[in-house]
Design a protein around this motif. Sequence first.
Motif, short mmCIF file in Angstrom:
data_model
loop_
_atom_site.label_atom_id
_atom_site.label_comp_id
_atom_site.label_asym_id
_atom_site.label_seq_id
_atom_site.Cartn_x
_atom_site.Cartn_y
_atom_site.Cartn_z
N VAL A 12 0.86 -1.17 0.00
CA VAL A 12 0.00 0.00 0.00
C VAL A 12 0.90 1.23 0.00
N VAL A 13 0.74 2.04 -1.03
CA VAL A 13 1.56 3.24 -1.13
C VAL A 13 0.90 4.33 -0.32
N GLU A 14 1.62 4.85 0.64
CA GLU A 14 1.11 5.93 1.48
C GLU A 14 1.22 7.24 0.72
N GLU A 15 0.11 7.92 0.55
CA GLU A 15 0.10 9.20 -0.14
C GLU A 15 0.70 10.27 0.77
N PRO A 16 1.57 11.12 0.24
CA PRO A 16 2.19 12.14 1.08
C PRO A 16 1.24 13.28 1.48
N TYR A 17 0.17 13.46 0.73
CA TYR A 17 -0.78 14.54 1.00
C TYR A 17 -2.17 13.98 1.21
N LYS A 18 -2.96 14.67 2.03
CA LYS A 18 -4.37 14.30 2.20
C LYS A 18 -5.15 14.96 1.07
N VAL A 19 -6.07 14.19 0.46
CA VAL A 19 -6.81 14.68 -0.69
C VAL A 19 -8.30 14.51 -0.43
N ASN A 20 -9.09 15.49 -0.86
CA ASN A 20 -10.55 15.49 -0.80
C ASN A 20 -11.12 15.02 0.53
#
Length: 185
Positions: A12-20
Amino acid sequence: MALPQRRPPRRVVEEPYKVNERILAREVRVVGENVEQGIYDINKAQAMAKAQNLDLVEVSPNAVPPVCRIVDYSKFKYEQKKKQKEIKANATKVVIKEIRFGPNTDDHDFEFKLKHAINFLKEGAKVKAYVQFVGRAIVFKDRGFQLLERFSKGLEDYGKIESEPKLEGKRMSMFLSPKVVAAKK
């Protein structure tokens, strides 16, 4: 009987930014192109992003209130990666070259190693010069110290002493760094 094949776990690739919807704050400061900048309720900010078919991206989570940008997220991620690559490419890489002496190093060997050290310093590399004492040669610590002092005197036009000669175990070492780093070609 054959054992059932086990699949490796999914990465699972952790996204560096929170989106929507992943943004947890109640109020956010909205910035971006074609947007009235200001502090909005999270639902209104998400509606503004959807109206433009773009994403609401939290770019500064530690600010009060958090700063969000209305932007195409995939394009934003691409630009961030590009910036990181550029920063990494411009970072200076420190190269350390080692020059080894014995306590009884001859004058010709000394001059030969001195020329190499001059070239290393001209290229912008740091030089670690050390005297390796083998067996009972450790009783000649003063010879090693004199050798390194002579070495540093020979290089004073090209580099400066970063650390004075010090004895660590059976090795007496010192570091020299270039005075002016030459531009790489």
